[in-house]
Design a protein around this motif. Sequence first.
Motif, PDB file in Angstrom:
ATOM      1  N   LYS A 191       0.830  -1.215   0.047  1.00  0.00           N
ATOM      2  CA  LYS A 191      -0.049  -0.031   0.028  1.00  0.00           C
ATOM      3  C   LYS A 191       0.873   1.058   0.078  1.00  0.00           C
ATOM      4  CE  LYS A 191      -4.142  -1.363   0.591  1.00  0.00           C
ATOM      5  NZ  LYS A 191      -5.089  -1.333  -0.278  1.00  0.00           N
ATOM      6  N   PRO A 192       1.314   1.692  -1.254  1.00  0.00           N
ATOM      7  CA  PRO A 192       2.042   2.879  -1.225  1.00  0.00           C
ATOM      8  C   PRO A 192       1.733   3.993  -0.591  1.00  0.00           C
ATOM      9  CG  PRO A 192       1.700   1.981  -3.524  1.00  0.00           C
ATOM     10  CD  PRO A 192       0.647   1.157  -2.506  1.00  0.00           C
ATOM     11  N   GLN A 193       0.234   4.312  -0.125  1.00  0.00           N
ATOM     12  CA  GLN A 193      -0.283   5.346   0.311  1.00  0.00           C
ATOM     13  C   GLN A 193      -0.258   5.495   1.734  1.00  0.00           C
ATOM     14  OE1 GLN A 193      -2.087   2.920  -1.280  1.00  0.00           O
ATOM     15  NE2 GLN A 193      -4.079   2.693  -0.662  1.00  0.00           N
ATOM     16  N   VAL A 194       0.402   4.475   2.218  1.00  0.00           N
ATOM     17  CA  VAL A 194       0.678   4.687   3.840  1.00  0.00           C
ATOM     18  C   VAL A 194       1.943   4.707   4.350  1.00  0.00           C
ATOM     19  CG1 VAL A 194      -1.258   3.016   4.365  1.00  0.00           C
ATOM     20  CG2 VAL A 194       1.166   1.860   4.061  1.00  0.00           C
ATOM     21  N   ALA A 195       2.696   5.221   3.211  1.00  0.00           N
ATOM     22  CA  ALA A 195       4.207   5.796   3.616  1.00  0.00           C
ATOM     23  C   ALA A 195       4.330   6.492   4.657  1.00  0.00           C
ATOM     24  CB  ALA A 195       5.125   6.091   2.136  1.00  0.00           C
ATOM     25  N   ASN A 196       3.306   7.623   4.712  1.00  0.00           N
ATOM     26  CA  ASN A 196       3.464   8.644   5.694  1.00  0.00           C
ATOM     27  C   ASN A 196       3.272   8.022   6.988  1.00  0.00           C
ATOM     28  OD1 ASN A 196       0.615   8.300   5.049  1.00  0.00           O
ATOM     29  ND2 ASN A 196      -0.010  10.045   5.996  1.00  0.00           N
ATOM     30  N   MET A 197       2.417   7.005   7.259  1.00  0.00           N
ATOM     31  CA  MET A 197       2.247   6.290   8.256  1.00  0.00           C
ATOM     32  C   MET A 197       3.579   5.739   9.057  1.00  0.00           C
ATOM     33  SD  MET A 197      -0.815   7.087   9.498  1.00  0.00           S
ATOM     34  CE  MET A 197      -0.593   8.666   8.679  1.00  0.00           C
ATOM     35  N   GLU A 248      -3.495   5.091  23.132  1.00  0.00           N
ATOM     36  CA  GLU A 248      -5.090   5.066  22.894  1.00  0.00           C
ATOM     37  C   GLU A 248      -5.438   6.265  22.083  1.00  0.00           C
ATOM     38  OE1 GLU A 248      -4.405   5.957  27.400  1.00  0.00           O
ATOM     39  OE2 GLU A 248      -3.674   4.563  25.991  1.00  0.00           O
ATOM     40  N   VAL A 249      -4.715   7.565  22.339  1.00  0.00           N
ATOM     41  CA  VAL A 249      -4.978   8.743  21.681  1.00  0.00           C
ATOM     42  C   VAL A 249      -4.758   8.473  20.379  1.00  0.00           C
ATOM     43  CG1 VAL A 249      -4.448  11.045  21.720  1.00  0.00           C
ATOM     44  CG2 VAL A 249      -4.667  10.084  23.920  1.00  0.00           C
ATOM     45  N   ILE A 250      -3.619   8.080  20.101  1.00  0.00           N
ATOM     46  CA  ILE A 250      -3.169   7.726  18.575  1.00  0.00           C
ATOM     47  C   ILE A 250      -4.166   7.019  17.933  1.00  0.00           C
ATOM     48  CG2 ILE A 250      -1.417   6.999  16.967  1.00  0.00           C
ATOM     49  CD1 ILE A 250      -0.840   9.836  18.186  1.00  0.00           C
ATOM     50  N   GLU A 251      -4.583   5.859  18.643  1.00  0.00           N
ATOM     51  CA  GLU A 251      -5.661   4.953  18.066  1.00  0.00           C
ATOM     52  C   GLU A 251      -7.011   5.409  17.710  1.00  0.00           C
ATOM     53  OE1 GLU A 251      -7.074   0.706  17.763  1.00  0.00           O
ATOM     54  OE2 GLU A 251      -5.256   1.107  18.347  1.00  0.00           O
ATOM     55  N   ASP A 252      -7.435   6.305  18.818  1.00  0.00           N
ATOM     56  CA  ASP A 252      -8.570   7.076  18.496  1.00  0.00           C
ATOM     57  C   ASP A 252      -8.416   8.374  17.337  1.00  0.00           C
ATOM     58  OD1 ASP A 252      -9.678   5.686  20.497  1.00  0.00           O
ATOM     59  OD2 ASP A 252      -9.687   7.179  21.890  1.00  0.00           O
ATOM     60  N   SER A 253      -7.388   8.986  17.186  1.00  0.00           N
ATOM     61  CA  SER A 253      -7.144   9.689  16.027  1.00  0.00           C
ATOM     62  C   SER A 253      -7.482   9.115  14.865  1.00  0.00           C
ATOM     63  CB  SER A 253      -5.903  10.505  16.405  1.00  0.00           C
ATOM     64  OG  SER A 253      -6.101  11.366  17.617  1.00  0.00           O
ATOM     65  N   LEU A 254      -6.611   8.041  14.584  1.00  0.00           N
ATOM     66  CA  LEU A 254      -6.437   7.140  13.293  1.00  0.00           C
ATOM     67  C   LEU A 254      -8.114   7.157  12.915  1.00  0.00           C
ATOM     68  CD1 LEU A 254      -3.610   4.980  13.425  1.00  0.00           C
ATOM     69  CD2 LEU A 254      -3.999   6.538  11.779  1.00  0.00           C
ATOM     70  N   PRO A 296      -5.982  -1.257   9.576  1.00  0.00           N
ATOM     71  CA  PRO A 296      -5.054  -2.256  10.020  1.00  0.00           C
ATOM     72  C   PRO A 296      -3.669  -1.823   9.254  1.00  0.00           C
ATOM     73  CG  PRO A 296      -7.141  -3.349   9.556  1.00  0.00           C
ATOM     74  CD  PRO A 296      -7.283  -1.820   9.233  1.00  0.00           C
ATOM     75  N   VAL A 297      -3.879  -1.533   7.917  1.00  0.00           N
ATOM     76  CA  VAL A 297      -2.418  -1.489   7.281  1.00  0.00           C
ATOM     77  C   VAL A 297      -1.929  -0.169   7.533  1.00  0.00           C
ATOM     78  CG1 VAL A 297      -3.467  -0.242   5.237  1.00  0.00           C
ATOM     79  CG2 VAL A 297      -1.378  -1.844   4.951  1.00  0.00           C
ATOM     80  N   ASN A 298      -2.494   1.133   7.967  1.00  0.00           N
ATOM     81  CA  ASN A 298      -1.973   2.114   8.718  1.00  0.00           C
ATOM     82  C   ASN A 298      -1.167   1.798   9.912  1.00  0.00           C
ATOM     83  OD1 ASN A 298      -2.747   4.779   7.279  1.00  0.00           O
ATOM     84  ND2 ASN A 298      -4.231   3.427   6.627  1.00  0.00           N
ATOM     85  N   ALA A 358       3.885   0.821  13.139  1.00  0.00           N
ATOM     86  CA  ALA A 358       4.615  -0.209  13.901  1.00  0.00           C
ATOM     87  C   ALA A 358       5.917  -0.316  13.093  1.00  0.00           C
ATOM     88  CB  ALA A 358       3.726  -1.230  14.063  1.00  0.00           C
ATOM     89  N   MET A 359       6.075  -0.428  11.664  1.00  0.00           N
ATOM     90  CA  MET A 359       7.231  -0.867  11.079  1.00  0.00           C
ATOM     91  C   MET A 359       8.090   0.545  11.141  1.00  0.00           C
ATOM     92  SD  MET A 359       5.880  -3.065   8.006  1.00  0.00           S
ATOM     93  CE  MET A 359       7.386  -3.441   7.429  1.00  0.00           C
ATOM     94  N   GLY A 360       7.666   1.791  11.110  1.00  0.00           N
ATOM     95  CA  GLY A 360       8.308   2.747  11.369  1.00  0.00           C
ATOM     96  C   GLY A 360       9.000   2.917  12.414  1.00  0.00           C
ATOM     97  N   ALA A 361       8.320   2.787  13.533  1.00  0.00           N
ATOM     98  CA  ALA A 361       8.506   2.659  14.899  1.00  0.00           C
ATOM     99  C   ALA A 361       9.931   1.831  15.190  1.00  0.00           C
ATOM    100  CB  ALA A 361       7.533   2.661  15.898  1.00  0.00           C
ATOM    101  N   LYS A 362       9.535   0.549  14.496  1.00  0.00           N
ATOM    102  CA  LYS A 362      10.636  -0.384  14.801  1.00  0.00           C
ATOM    103  C   LYS A 362      11.706  -0.248  14.140  1.00  0.00           C
ATOM    104  CE  LYS A 362       9.201  -4.938  14.578  1.00  0.00           C
ATOM    105  NZ  LYS A 362       8.705  -6.125  14.234  1.00  0.00           N
ATOM    106  N   TYR A 363      11.798   0.554  12.904  1.00  0.00           N
ATOM    107  CA  TYR A 363      13.033   0.938  12.251  1.00  0.00           C
ATOM    108  C   TYR A 363      13.797   1.939  12.917  1.00  0.00           C
ATOM    109  CZ  TYR A 363      15.906   1.833   8.233  1.00  0.00           C
ATOM    110  OH  TYR A 363      16.974   1.928   7.561  1.00  0.00           O
ATOM    111  N   ILE A 364      13.279   2.781  13.591  1.00  0.00           N
ATOM    112  CA  ILE A 364      13.867   3.591  14.503  1.00  0.00           C
ATOM    113  C   ILE A 364      14.681   2.800  15.811  1.00  0.00           C
ATOM    114  CG2 ILE A 364      14.006   5.452  16.570  1.00  0.00           C
ATOM    115  CD1 ILE A 364      13.580   6.558  13.389  1.00  0.00           C
TER     116      ILE A 364
END
Length: 176
Positions: free
Chosen positions: A122-128, A144-150, A163-165, A170-176
Amino acid sequence: MIRRIRIAGFGGQGVMLTGQLLAYAANEQGLYSVWVPTYGPETRGGTANCAVTISDKPIYSPIFKKADDLLVFNLPSLHKFQELITDDGNIFYNSSLIEEEVKQPFHLYGVPMNEIANKLGKPQVANMAMFGAYLKVNKIFKDEVIEDSLKHFLKGAKEALLPVNKEAMAMGAKYI
């Protein structure tokens, strides 16, 4: 506490949504926030950037010269904004598209946001992916605030993309 954040890239990369998510999450967490979008003349492929200010005190001006955090999704945006960072600021850059060395003395975080999104199909989730990396470094928000915002931004027909967002984050966070 005050964070001044600039997010920049091409139109269609999710620059505005990323900024809106930050501002909305801040309000949901009881903080003050201001989101100021700036568009180039084109919609997709043109320039886009936004400024987000988050604070625990009222914000009297949405304008700032130097950001604490810069999230850049493409090389032209890096060139335009990399000098407008505080000395101890953070630069999060799309290492999928930005191959040149980023200037110091900033804290640098290269995130291969396009590669992560392509792995998910899903190329459109790069920003996520970038959003997840940012959240990992700047622990401003409760999960929970981030989840509710999404959920707020991905409702209706977009609800199936939740789910894909979350996976991209999670993958971006893991990369850090």
